[in-house]
Motif scaffolding. Structure first.
Motif, PDB file in Angstrom:
ATOM      1  N   UNK A 182      -5.992  54.206  -7.751  1.00 22.79           N
ATOM      2  CA  UNK A 182      -6.457  54.364  -9.080  1.00 22.79           C
ATOM      3  C   UNK A 182      -6.074  56.035  -9.381  1.00 22.79           C
ATOM      4  N   UNK A 183      -6.524  56.810  -8.403  1.00 22.92           N
ATOM      5  CA  UNK A 183      -6.024  58.275  -8.676  1.00 22.92           C
ATOM      6  C   UNK A 183      -4.880  58.511  -8.775  1.00 22.92           C
ATOM      7  N   UNK A 184      -4.127  57.816  -7.843  1.00 20.56           N
ATOM      8  CA  UNK A 184      -2.614  58.275  -8.169  1.00 20.56           C
ATOM      9  C   UNK A 184      -2.034  57.696  -9.521  1.00 20.56           C
ATOM     10  N   UNK A 185      -2.584  56.554  -9.782  1.00 21.06           N
ATOM     11  CA  UNK A 185      -1.977  55.953 -11.137  1.00 21.06           C
ATOM     12  C   UNK A 185      -2.325  57.075 -12.245  1.00 21.06           C
ATOM     13  N   UNK A 186      -3.652  57.506 -12.394  1.00 16.65           N
ATOM     14  CA  UNK A 186      -4.135  58.245 -13.350  1.00 16.65           C
ATOM     15  C   UNK A 186      -3.396  59.645 -13.335  1.00 16.65           C
ATOM     16  N   UNK A 187      -3.225  60.293 -12.104  1.00 18.90           N
ATOM     17  CA  UNK A 187      -2.903  61.485 -11.940  1.00 18.90           C
ATOM     18  C   UNK A 187      -1.429  61.723 -11.989  1.00 18.90           C
ATOM     19  N   UNK A 188      -0.712  60.691 -11.381  1.00 18.95           N
ATOM     20  CA  UNK A 188       0.815  60.779 -11.691  1.00 18.95           C
ATOM     21  C   UNK A 188       1.113  60.330 -12.943  1.00 18.95           C
ATOM     22  N   UNK A 189       0.637  59.495 -13.721  1.00 22.41           N
ATOM     23  CA  UNK A 189       0.755  58.967 -15.066  1.00 22.41           C
ATOM     24  C   UNK A 189       2.209  58.358 -15.047  1.00 22.41           C
ATOM     25  N   UNK A 190       2.683  58.007 -14.078  1.00 25.75           N
ATOM     26  CA  UNK A 190       3.966  57.145 -14.380  1.00 25.75           C
ATOM     27  C   UNK A 190       3.712  55.887 -14.580  1.00 25.75           C
ATOM     28  N   UNK A 191       4.997  55.295 -14.712  1.00 21.88           N
ATOM     29  CA  UNK A 191       5.070  53.728 -14.962  1.00 21.88           C
ATOM     30  C   UNK A 191       5.293  52.904 -13.673  1.00 21.88           C
ATOM     31  N   UNK A 192       4.611  51.768 -13.415  1.00 21.00           N
ATOM     32  CA  UNK A 192       4.878  51.022 -12.354  1.00 21.00           C
ATOM     33  C   UNK A 192       5.197  49.651 -12.852  1.00 21.00           C
ATOM     34  N   UNK A 193       6.058  48.834 -12.179  1.00 22.02           N
ATOM     35  CA  UNK A 193       6.471  47.453 -12.579  1.00 22.02           C
ATOM     36  C   UNK A 193       5.631  46.329 -11.746  1.00 22.02           C
ATOM     37  N   UNK A 194       5.687  45.281 -12.308  1.00 22.21           N
ATOM     38  CA  UNK A 194       4.895  44.243 -11.849  1.00 22.21           C
ATOM     39  C   UNK A 194       4.708  44.050 -10.377  1.00 22.21           C
ATOM     40  N   UNK A 195       5.796  44.085  -9.559  1.00 22.89           N
ATOM     41  CA  UNK A 195       5.770  44.010  -8.073  1.00 22.89           C
ATOM     42  C   UNK A 195       4.729  45.070  -7.566  1.00 22.89           C
ATOM     43  N   UNK A 196       5.073  46.259  -7.983  1.00 23.42           N
ATOM     44  CA  UNK A 196       4.363  47.355  -7.557  1.00 23.42           C
ATOM     45  C   UNK A 196       2.670  46.966  -7.832  1.00 23.42           C
ATOM     46  N   UNK A 197       2.312  46.687  -9.160  1.00 25.11           N
ATOM     47  CA  UNK A 197       0.990  46.473  -9.584  1.00 25.11           C
ATOM     48  C   UNK A 197       0.473  45.317  -8.734  1.00 25.11           C
ATOM     49  N   UNK A 198       1.403  44.310  -8.262  1.00 20.25           N
ATOM     50  CA  UNK A 198       0.642  43.243  -7.541  1.00 20.25           C
ATOM     51  C   UNK A 198       0.456  43.669  -6.155  1.00 20.25           C
ATOM     52  N   UNK A 199       1.158  44.623  -5.685  1.00 23.70           N
ATOM     53  CA  UNK A 199       1.196  45.141  -4.343  1.00 23.70           C
ATOM     54  C   UNK A 199      -0.420  46.010  -4.353  1.00 23.70           C
ATOM     55  N   UNK A 200      -0.587  46.901  -5.073  1.00 23.72           N
ATOM     56  CA  UNK A 200      -2.004  47.553  -5.073  1.00 23.72           C
ATOM     57  C   UNK A 200      -3.137  46.631  -5.578  1.00 23.72           C
ATOM     58  N   UNK A 201      -2.834  45.550  -5.855  1.00 26.36           N
ATOM     59  CA  UNK A 201      -4.136  45.001  -6.270  1.00 26.36           C
ATOM     60  C   UNK A 201      -4.365  44.937  -7.910  1.00 26.36           C
ATOM     61  N   UNK A 202      -3.533  45.531  -8.632  1.00 26.16           N
ATOM     62  CA  UNK A 202      -3.784  45.324 -10.207  1.00 26.16           C
ATOM     63  C   UNK A 202      -3.614  44.238 -10.871  1.00 26.16           C
ATOM     64  N   UNK A 203      -2.641  43.326 -10.293  1.00 26.98           N
ATOM     65  CA  UNK A 203      -2.108  41.859 -10.780  1.00 26.98           C
ATOM     66  C   UNK A 203      -2.576  41.128  -9.598  1.00 26.98           C
ATOM     67  N   UNK A 204      -2.774  39.946  -9.921  1.00 22.82           N
ATOM     68  CA  UNK A 204      -3.222  39.042  -9.006  1.00 22.82           C
ATOM     69  C   UNK A 204      -1.870  37.923  -8.591  1.00 22.82           C
ATOM     70  N   UNK A 205      -0.873  37.711  -9.480  1.00 20.45           N
ATOM     71  CA  UNK A 205       0.202  36.827  -9.485  1.00 20.45           C
ATOM     72  C   UNK A 205       0.958  37.296 -10.450  1.00 20.45           C
ATOM     73  N   UNK A 206       2.476  37.025 -10.175  1.00 21.70           N
ATOM     74  CA  UNK A 206       3.464  37.439 -11.047  1.00 21.70           C
ATOM     75  C   UNK A 206       4.395  36.216 -11.340  1.00 21.70           C
ATOM     76  N   UNK A 207       5.271  36.215 -12.291  1.00 24.56           N
ATOM     77  CA  UNK A 207       6.017  35.238 -12.546  1.00 24.56           C
ATOM     78  C   UNK A 207       7.522  35.889 -13.057  1.00 24.56           C
ATOM     79  N   UNK A 208       8.564  35.485 -12.782  1.00 18.28           N
ATOM     80  CA  UNK A 208       9.895  36.183 -12.871  1.00 18.28           C
ATOM     81  C   UNK A 208      10.160  36.732 -14.557  1.00 18.28           C
ATOM     82  N   UNK A 209       9.735  35.465 -15.595  1.00 18.34           N
ATOM     83  CA  UNK A 209       9.924  35.785 -16.849  1.00 18.34           C
ATOM     84  C   UNK A 209       8.815  35.115 -17.809  1.00 18.34           C
ATOM     85  N   UNK A 210       9.031  35.091 -19.076  1.00 13.29           N
ATOM     86  CA  UNK A 210       7.906  34.524 -19.893  1.00 13.29           C
ATOM     87  C   UNK A 210       7.418  32.996 -19.816  1.00 13.29           C
ATOM     88  N   UNK A 211       8.678  32.575 -19.737  1.00 17.97           N
ATOM     89  CA  UNK A 211       8.410  30.833 -19.289  1.00 17.97           C
ATOM     90  C   UNK A 211       7.766  30.803 -18.089  1.00 17.97           C
TER      91      UNK A 211
END
Length: 285
Positions: A182-211
């Motif tokens: 959380x500190x890195x995300x807030x202090x760096x202020x950069x954008x991360x994608x879904x894959x990285x979000x899943x890796x750090x525990x922000x997202x539980x599961x991902x899908x490739x597209x809207x469908x």
């Protein structure tokens, strides 16, 4: 949900490509049996949180607190985005220093209460994320119980780049992914994608597209509905009893910190640079 709201409720929207451009209905509320969908509906602003949108969200959350038939709440966004955070056009409106300080403190206090209200719901709350989930939108993500994302999802806490502070989202980010990430995300202020979000525990599961996200959401809802309503609510209560998200006094301290920054010169420059699509003066050196 309230009777007057049922009368004006729209049909359940298509699961992707959905676009209604109207600030007259900044939040769409749909009911499908035990599932309530809250759709942030300002796609022309990437569903940025206007005062009208969050007021309607607060009304919906208040209704859900006493709704004994709803079992799942899904938060999503219209037009391919989740939520780009606070509408900075409202933050930057010209006011006296005293007015701006008081207004921003009250706004940020309500923001913290809104995240807590989402977390406190007895229903299982699922965030279904496409596109931008930035700043306060990230708070909605972290206050939810389960987070699903499509391959287009992007996550960011860019407040420091706008001369602001991530006051009310920080505890929720910390709970979801730990203090270090959380500190890195807030202090760096950069954008991360879904894959990285899943890796750090922000997202539980991902899908490739809207469908794929729609299918994943359907499966997740089906799984949740296999659980007994009372047992689910009691389990959420036990999870909450493991420890408060906000330390005593944090909410008010965060609101004061946000107000000081929002009323100060750094926020004025940060918001101006954002609107003008240029780097802020402090980042040019």
């Amino acid at each position: 949900m309230a009777r007057h709201d049922r009368a004006r409720r729209l049909p359940v929207p298509p699961r992707h490509g959905y676009r209604i451009v109207s600030d007259d209905t900044p939040l769409l509320v749909q009911r499908d049996g035990a599932v309530v969908r809250l759709v942030l509906n300002r796609p022309h602003r990437r569903n940025a949180m206007s005062e009208a949108l969050v007021a309607r969200m607060d009304e919906a959350l208040a209704e859900l607190r006493t709704d004994t038939t709803a079992r799942v709440v899904v938060i999503s966004g219209a037009g391919g985005h989740f939520c780009a955070g606070l509408d900075l056009t409202e933050v930057g409106a010209p006011k006296s220093a005293e007015e701006k300080l008081a207004e921003q403190q009250a706004r940020n206090r309500r923001t913290g209460a809104r995240f807590q209200a989402i977390s406190d719901l007895k229903q299982v709350v699922i965030a279904a994320v496409e596109g931008s989930a930035y700043a306060g939108g990230l708070g909605f993500v972290c206050a939810a119980d389960i987070v699903l994302a499509s391959g287009t999802a992007r996550f960011s806490a860019p407040e420091v780049r706008r001369g602001l502070v991530p006051a009310q989202i920080l505890p929720w980010l910390t709970r979801r992914m730990g203090r270090s990430a959380a500190a890195r995300l807030c202090l760096q202020g950069n954008v991360i994608d879904a894959e990285e979000a899943a890796r750090i525990g922000l997202v539980h599961a991902t899908a490739p597209d809207a469908e794929g996200l729609a299918r994943l959401l359907d499966l997740t809802i089906a799984d949740v509905l296999e659980g007994a309503p009372g047992a689910l609510a009691e389990t959420k209560g036990l999870i909450a009893a493991l420890g408060a998200v906000l330390p005593p006094g944090y909410g008010e301290a965060g609101a004061e910190a946000f107000a000081r920054q929002a009323a100060g010169p750094e926020a004025a420059e940060g918001i101006a640079s954002f609107k003008e699509r240029r780097k802020a003066v402090w980042s040019r050196g």
